[in-house]
Design an enzyme around this catalytic site. Structure first.
Site, short mmCIF file in Angstrom:
data_model
loop_
_atom_site.label_atom_id
_atom_site.label_comp_id
_atom_site.label_asym_id
_atom_site.label_seq_id
_atom_site.Cartn_x
_atom_site.Cartn_y
_atom_site.Cartn_z
N GLU A 229 20.82 2.05 79.42
CA GLU A 229 22.18 2.54 79.68
C GLU A 229 22.05 3.60 80.75
OE1 GLU A 229 24.91 4.98 80.13
OE2 GLU A 229 24.65 5.65 78.06
N CYS A 263 28.15 9.80 81.50
CA CYS A 263 28.05 8.54 82.25
C CYS A 263 29.39 7.82 82.27
CB CYS A 263 26.99 7.64 81.62
SG CYS A 263 25.32 8.31 81.74
#
Length: 467
Positions: A229, A263
């Site tokens: 990720e 993020c």
């Protein structure tokens, strides 16, 4: 042996010093993990789930103390840190309740056979985790991995060693046997060697694009499963039919959550040209109004970035973007040259060759783009190497459907801010990585999906073919 320092980014003061683990200490921990893995695998899933449930209870009971630790080590506002600990508790309880069903054998109708698909643990999994959500990023790996029967070793970010050791302690206090989850106080240069160790079966990483490429490369050399990720430059698209006031208010929150260091924070605001001036005015006003200061003060809305170096790098990205033609409507420069604080910043008129267009800006900097129409909005939104999350604001049902289907991202939220939730798969496409965390999908990422087919009695196997 080197010293790992925990430094308060708000003050620059050293909180604590830790000796990094030597190669022999790393070896001891890997040996311990490999030794306990078969026993943990054979532990009934209900017992494993109960331990994860108790971990959730501890996180909920001690959220104030744990939140303070997070704030001191990486600077997020105290209430956000307490909320993070509470979210970790929710994630643990979700897997304690639903995890056993997620990995239950899936039986297949098969004449003359007892056939099923089994989900079995891989063994020791290395987790390489970042500092921005120092508890949640780890727990969303730990909870499903432990329920599935895996054991974990954690290489946490070097600026949050206290959080890493506290997480190990919490898992042990919840009742997990020694070695089921251990923190490794090592630098990033040790990761390749740990990945090469035959006792390590797989790895998961949340972090930068560069870190993901490195871990993916080293794991690939040894044919080991990875989940990555990575970064994101999430689009936040606003169309004329949207509730503009609500969209603007959410835009400020979505850009500055966790001091802008997320993020899945909205980073690129793509607004229909008919409403762009009003959006920019409202967004700039909202960003300017945020209170920046001591993250331990409950009234503070924006704390420092995690390190002064990160703030310096962000300032350089903004400065270069402005030099290439972008326009500042607020912010743009640190209060002092050595400060970890970065003010709320808004950029418009952003040229394609600037960092603000092509790169991830990891801090409270909002980049606004005007779109001619829906096609143009989708084009701008997808004109990035990243693809983690996206948000679209419109009350037109046809537009909602198109955004949901055509935005290149692992998650698309319509009329809402992108968030992670244990019920839903989480991850990205393109340079934002691969694989998924959370939900039943995330739990099964680190399992051997095994086909089992047993002939019963004199049953036949009609329709059988070879590969």
């Amino acid at each position: 042996m080197t010293t790992i320092r925990s430094i308060n980014p708000a003050t620059g003061a050293t909180l604590a010093e830790y000796e990094s683990h030597s190669p022999s200490e790393v070896e001891q921990r890997l040996a311990r993990a490999a030794e306990v893995a078969p026993r943990w695998r054979r532990t009934p899933v209900a017992e494993r789930a109960a331990i994860v449930g108790r971990l959730g209870d501890l996180l909920a009971q001690e959220k104030d103390r744990l939140g303070r630790l997070m704030t001191l080590e990486m600077g997020k506002p105290i209430q956000a840190a307490i909320d993070e600990a509470a979210k970790c508790a929710t994630g643990c309880r979700f897997y304690a309740e639903h995890g056993p069903a997620f990995i239950a054998d899936r039986h297949v109708d098969d004449d003359g056979h007892r056939s099923f698909v089994a989900y079995q643990p891989l063994g020791v999994v290395l987790a390489v985790m970042p500092w921005n959500f120092p508890f949640w990023q780890v727990i969303r790996f730990v909870a499903p991995a432990l329920v599935a029967g895996n054991v974990g070793v954690l290489k946490h970010a070097s600026n949050v060693p206290g959080c890493a050791l506290e997480l190990q302690s919490l898992v042990e206090r919840a009742g997990a046997p020694e070695g089921v989850f251990q923190a490794l106080l090592v630098g990033s240069d040790a990761v390749a060697g740990i990945l090469a160790d035959p006792r390590v079966a797989a790895a998961t990483l949340t972090g930068s694009e560069g870190a993901g490429r490195s871990v993916g490369q080293h794991a690939g050399e040894h044919l080991k499963k990875t989940v990555l990720e990575l970064g994101g430059s999430d689009a936040f698209v606003v169309m004329p039919s949207a509730d503009l006031d609500r969209a603007v208010k959410t835009a400020v929150q979505a850009r500055t959550i966790n001091n802008g260091q997320s993020c899945i924070a909205a980073k690129r605001f793509i607004v229909h040209e008919a409403i762009a001036p009003a959006f920019i005015d409202g967004f700039t006003t909202g960003m300017r109004a945020l209170r920046m200061g001591d993250p331990l003060d409950p009234a503070t809305q924006l704390g420092p970035l995690a390190t002064a170096r990160l703030a310096e790098e962000l300032e350089a990205q903004v400065t270069e973007s402005v030099s290439r033609g972008a326009r500042l409507t607020c912010g743009g420069r640190r209060p002092t040259p050595d400060s970890a604080f970065f003010p709320p910043t808004v950029l418009t008129d952003i040229p394609r060759e600037s960092p603000a267009y092509r790169d991830e800006l990891f801090g409270p900097v909002g980049c606004v783009f005007a779109a001619r129409d829906m096609d143009d909005a989708i084009r701008i939104a997808n004109d990035t190497r990243f693809g983690l999350g996206a948000s679209a604001w419109t009350t037109d049902t046809a537009e909602q459907e198109r955004f949901a289907r055509e935005l290149d991202a692992g998650s698309v939220f319509v009329n809402g801010m992108v968030v992670s939730d244990p019920r839903f798969p989480f991850g990205g496409v393109k340079a934002s990585g691969y694989g998924r965390e959370l939900s039943d999908v995330g739990l099964r990422e680190f399992t051997n999906v095994k086909t089992v087919r047993m002939r019963v009695g004199n049953g036949t196997s009609a329709g059988q073919t070879t590969e």
